[in-house]
Motif scaffolding. Structure first.
Motif, PDB file in Angstrom:
ATOM      1  N   GLU A  70     113.399 -35.416  64.520  1.00  0.00           N
ATOM      2  CA  GLU A  70     112.850 -36.734  64.174  1.00  0.00           C
ATOM      3  C   GLU A  70     112.437 -37.546  65.402  1.00  0.00           C
ATOM      4  N   ALA A  71     113.293 -37.560  66.424  1.00  0.00           N
ATOM      5  CA  ALA A  71     113.004 -38.372  67.618  1.00  0.00           C
ATOM      6  C   ALA A  71     111.729 -37.886  68.303  1.00  0.00           C
ATOM      7  N   GLU A  72     111.569 -36.577  68.413  1.00  0.00           N
ATOM      8  CA  GLU A  72     110.380 -36.009  69.049  1.00  0.00           C
ATOM      9  C   GLU A  72     109.124 -36.351  68.245  1.00  0.00           C
ATOM     10  N   ALA A  73     109.210 -36.226  66.926  1.00  0.00           N
ATOM     11  CA  ALA A  73     108.066 -36.545  66.064  1.00  0.00           C
ATOM     12  C   ALA A  73     107.707 -38.022  66.178  1.00  0.00           C
ATOM     13  N   LYS A  74     108.722 -38.874  66.188  1.00  0.00           N
ATOM     14  CA  LYS A  74     108.483 -40.318  66.283  1.00  0.00           C
ATOM     15  C   LYS A  74     107.803 -40.671  67.612  1.00  0.00           C
ATOM     16  N   GLU A  75     108.229 -40.023  68.675  1.00  0.00           N
ATOM     17  CA  GLU A  75     107.648 -40.264  69.997  1.00  0.00           C
ATOM     18  C   GLU A  75     106.159 -39.885  70.017  1.00  0.00           C
ATOM     19  N   ILE A  76     105.839 -38.717  69.460  1.00  0.00           N
ATOM     20  CA  ILE A  76     104.450 -38.249  69.415  1.00  0.00           C
ATOM     21  C   ILE A  76     103.592 -39.219  68.606  1.00  0.00           C
ATOM     22  N   LEU A  77     104.094 -39.622  67.439  1.00  0.00           N
ATOM     23  CA  LEU A  77     103.332 -40.525  66.579  1.00  0.00           C
ATOM     24  C   LEU A  77     103.158 -41.893  67.222  1.00  0.00           C
ATOM     25  N   THR A  78     104.216 -42.405  67.820  1.00  0.00           N
ATOM     26  CA  THR A  78     104.150 -43.726  68.451  1.00  0.00           C
ATOM     27  C   THR A  78     103.124 -43.732  69.577  1.00  0.00           C
TER      28      THR A  78
END
Length: 79
Positions: free
Chosen positions: A22-30
């Motif tokens: 989740e953290a990695e996905a959130k970083e990419i999206l942000t």
């Protein structure tokens, strides 16, 4: 995409990523949202973004997410 749309998209994706990703996905999206806000989000960014996100998603959610991302990137391409 407005702030509310981004938040909805982010939550949609985060509910479909693999455990612990989740953290990695959130970083990419942000990061991509920031580029969009600055007007620097390019076709190249989309092409980098898609394989990264595919690697983070649950395999059984892939088709569902691909349909939404295609709509999302289609909207982006028309701006």
């Amino acid at each position: 995409m407005d702030k509310q749309g981004q938040e909805m998209f982010l939550n949609f994706i985060l509910q479909r990523v693999q455990e612990g990703k989740e953290a990695e996905a959130k970083e990419i999206l942000t990061e991509n949202f920031m580029k969009q806000a600055e007007g620097t989000f390019s076709q190249e960014d989309i092409q980098e973004f898609i394989p990264k996100m595919i690697s983070l998603l649950k395999p059984d959610k892939l088709a569902e997410v691909q349909a939404v991302v295609k709509q999302f990137s289609g909207d982006f391409g028309n701006k």
